[in-house]
Motif scaffolding. Structure first.
Motif, PDB file in Angstrom:
ATOM      1  N   GLU A 161       0.812  -1.219   0.000  1.00 46.06           N
ATOM      2  CA  GLU A 161       0.000   0.000   0.000  1.00 46.06           C
ATOM      3  C   GLU A 161       0.847   1.272   0.000  1.00 46.06           C
ATOM      4  O   GLU A 161       0.319   2.375  -0.157  1.00 46.06           O
ATOM      5  CB  GLU A 161      -0.973  -0.022   1.196  1.00 46.06           C
ATOM      6  N   THR A 175      -8.854   3.769  -2.419  1.00 49.23           N
ATOM      7  CA  THR A 175      -8.551   2.358  -2.128  1.00 49.23           C
ATOM      8  C   THR A 175      -7.081   2.002  -2.311  1.00 49.23           C
ATOM      9  O   THR A 175      -6.565   1.152  -1.605  1.00 49.23           O
ATOM     10  CB  THR A 175      -9.357   1.380  -3.023  1.00 49.23           C
ATOM     11  N   SER A 217      -4.201   3.141  -1.651  1.00 43.82           N
ATOM     12  CA  SER A 217      -3.252   3.211  -0.550  1.00 43.82           C
ATOM     13  C   SER A 217      -3.746   2.444   0.662  1.00 43.82           C
ATOM     14  O   SER A 217      -3.214   2.556   1.742  1.00 43.82           O
ATOM     15  CB  SER A 217      -2.998   4.679  -0.176  1.00 43.82           C
ATOM     16  N   HIS A 218      -4.796   1.645   0.474  1.00 48.55           N
ATOM     17  CA  HIS A 218      -5.276   0.860   1.593  1.00 48.55           C
ATOM     18  C   HIS A 218      -4.539  -0.474   1.625  1.00 48.55           C
ATOM     19  O   HIS A 218      -3.608  -0.663   2.381  1.00 48.55           O
ATOM     20  CB  HIS A 218      -6.794   0.670   1.504  1.00 48.55           C
TER      21      HIS A 218
END
Lengths: 454, 454
Positions: free
Chosen positions: B109, B254, B256-257
């Motif tokens: 991420e 999303t 970088s999740h």
């Protein structure tokens, strides 16, 4: 609304005396349950049970007939069968009673014969305002008043509901109780012999204890008048509308309820939206929206900041929020991102952007406070959605959000994931501070979305 | 799934020994919270906290290093930073540990550098199955096992969840707790270095303690494989899918999740439905559907009978149910309507039809029982939706429905309107009798709708 009617509605909804026609002692009967409700609700005025044979009900002396009452009551509740009700209503109207709540069913929902009986009832009521027939009754927390046959504890708030269905009305009350949302008036409109939605809506628009109005309806006798009233009311107070009887075959299920056909769904929806109402599609969504609109401030713009320690809820919230025209995730200023980086320190591996995911760096209240403050202080942010998950060792950062709600004029919405029960003490404090608090991220997003549309 | 992997997954999800690498004594740290979870969860096996400096954690002796452990543990939880984690994972794999749960974020991420580190982690893990990294961990109520850093009381049931988000996973758990729904496995899949959704889905398909599988996902590395696995699993067990990251700009929130892009919403939806998954749009809907599918019997057909004492909830339920292809309101036989008329007697003014509105004639348990029985006995009815509203003086007719659930093979869904908390004792008994019970009519309808689709 003409002044005489307004005065009369004030008198019946804020009564100092109530007569219960058909009060009784059998705990399984409506006439007993209403007495129980009035007492459980904490009513401070004079209560007169009326019954031809009983001596006392719940410790109160019973009056044998209306002409023996020591005064003309402000409100009468009629808990008799549909035929005796007509007679009693005529007597009440002739006495000059302020208004009546009429419980019995067996009127317009029963076909031609019932419609005739409902006409008789309407004539009998004359100029006396009547809630019902075919209703649970109504509540007014600001008068400690419960004249439904559902004895319940009342919690004050600023949301009022009109419901064509007692059951959906009770679902709204149950969800409001679970969600820590107080209310003001709750009125089961029933068959509406002389108080249509639009009249009660105007009454609520003028009510100083109401700031948000929620309506559940299947249909009504004068949709045009309802829409024009909604249009004038929404300029002052939000109106949220939940329309039942949307699907095919709806008339089959609605017509025998309160005698009203459901009507074309698309026409209703278009008209409601044009009139400025917020349209919702379930009881939980109704409560989510009413909560935000009654508790939070209005944002100055539609640029949102989201702060979380777990990304998923911010993702599903954004799925809902991105559908609001003009709503955007604020582009945080470089100095805001620098400040967040400084608070988190080098050991927390996260990407600095909006939604701000503080991960493990946001478990404790102090950094949670400081990061939330950095976002609120950013001039590109109009509103903050603050997410946190219930944990045994890391308390909800309620104090942090309450502190920030005092310091910044921007609205804050809290999504404190957990169970509705355990969150109760935190939620109460946050609501007092003007921070609507939810456990489900989708409900938080629906609440925030409603704020952005105002 | 190959037998070796299946055996290894069984070993790690039903362990007899657990090592916690990075266990500690600071209550605000993850390494402490995991120990707390294992103890709070009631784990009956051997627990080995591992830390180079501590003496004891929560009363248990600490081991200074992995090579001092008295046995090779079935499961290791790694609560170290992202760099030390790689090293520890290599050591655990080399020791032959059954499997590991890896908490740290800071991998795919985080962009290119993180992706490289995640590759290193994958290589270090070798053939040792790993839940995570970047996850809360997992739970298995059937092993009294909580290896998340969220210490919670566990309640057994037959629903298992896979969640790409800890936060949504916790929302699901919170809502399940509120709704009296037990669960079996709960797995926060995180970044998925070697246990993709499809592998865990197969594991759950083979798990004897799982009868329904719920998935929350934003994306995955091999959607084709996931869809083909769903297709094969849904033949045996229902799979319910909640897709996050649906809207415009979803990738922004999303990516970088857990390092996965969300992907095109319409494509996902079409593929999921074709694969036989039930698609839901919120955490409450997920729990509503999982509850019905895990507790109720399957109906023989799609003709529903609705019984209520208040029409509104039946109307909004029908709004949802009428969208299910083939679902219809049963045309009750004349003898059924006669029987209902006989039970209600002449003084209850209602129209005899389906939905059956018993009004005041259905407040007490005895007539409620008899009318519900008349509907269930009607050969044109496949399933009964039974509605009742919480009342101080008229108890929920739980015994009536439990009796009927024993006598009739048809599924019964209870909608007991009230608050989630007060309904708890009734709901528990009804769930034991195979009657899924809801407080919100819309959630009851979503649950029933899912049954009709099977």
């Amino acid at each position: 609304m003409d002044e005489a009617l307004q005065a009369r509605l004030n008198r019946m909804f804020y009564p100092s005396s109530i007569a219960v026609i058909g009060a009784g002692n059998a705990p399984d009967k409506v006439g007993h349950a209403i007495m129980d409700s009035i007492i459980t609700g904490g009513f401070k005025g004079r209560i007169y049970p009326v019954h031809p044979r009983h001596e006392s009900v719940l410790g109160l002396p019973v009056f044998r007939s209306l002409d023996r009452l020591p005064e003309v009551p402000d409100l009468a509740v009629v808990a008799l069968n549909q035929y005796s009700t007509v007679q009693a209503t005529r007597a009440l109207s002739e006495m000059g009673v302020g208004g009546a709540s009429i419980i019995a069913g067996g009127y317009a929902e029963m076909g031609e014969e019932g419609r005739q009986l409902q006409n008789d009832l309407q004539v009998a009521a004359g100029d006396m305002p009547v809630v019902g027939p075919n209703t649970l009754g109504f509540l007014n927390t600001w008068a400690d008043l419960n004249v439904t046959f559902y004895p319940r504890v009342l919690r004050r708030g600023m949301v009022s509901f009109l419901s064509q269905s007692g059951g959906i009305g009770l679902a709204l009350k149950g969800k409001a109780d679970d969600e820590g949302l107080g209310f003001s008036k709750w009125i089961g409109v029933g068959n509406r012999v002389n108080l249509e939605f639009h009249t009660l809506l105007e009454f609520l628009a003028n009510d100083p204890h109401t700031n948000v109005i929620g309506i559940f309806a299947e249909g009504c006798s004068d949709p045009r008048k309802l829409m024009s009233t909604i249009r004038s009311v929404t300029e002052r107070k939000p109106v949220i509308f939940y329309k039942g009887g949307r699907g095919k075959g709806a008339d089959r299920v609605t017509i025998s309820h309160t005698g009203a056909a459901a009507g074309e769904d698309a026409i209703w929806n278009g008209a409601l939206i044009q009139a400025g109402a917020e349209v919702v599609y379930s009881a939980p969504e109704m409560i989510a929206v009413c909560k935000a609109l009654s508790i939070a401030r209005r944002p100055e713009g539609k640029k949102i900041g989201i702060f979380t320690h777990t990304a998923g809820p911010s993702i599903v919230a954004w799925d809902i929020l991105q559908e609001i025209p003009g709503c955007e995730l604020s582009n945080l200023k470089p100095e805001t991102l620098d400040r967040i980086a400084e608070i988190l320190g080098p050991s927390v591996p996260v990407v600095y952007k909006n939604p701000v995911d503080g991960a493990a760096g946001a478990f404790l209240a102090a950094p949670y406070h400081d990061i939330a403050e950095a976002i609120l202080a950013d001039p590109s942010v109009d509103v903050l959605l603050a997410i946190f998950c219930e944990h045994k060792n890391w308390p909800y950062p309620s104090d942090a959000l309450i502190d920030l709600a005092k310091k910044y004029p921007k609205p804050i919405i809290a999504c404190f994931i957990g169970t509705v029960q355990k969150i109760e003490p935190n939620r109460r404090q946050l609501h007092e501070a003007g921070v609507p608090t939810y456990v489900m991220p989708e409900e938080a997003a629906h609440g925030l979305a409603a704020l952005l549309k105002r």
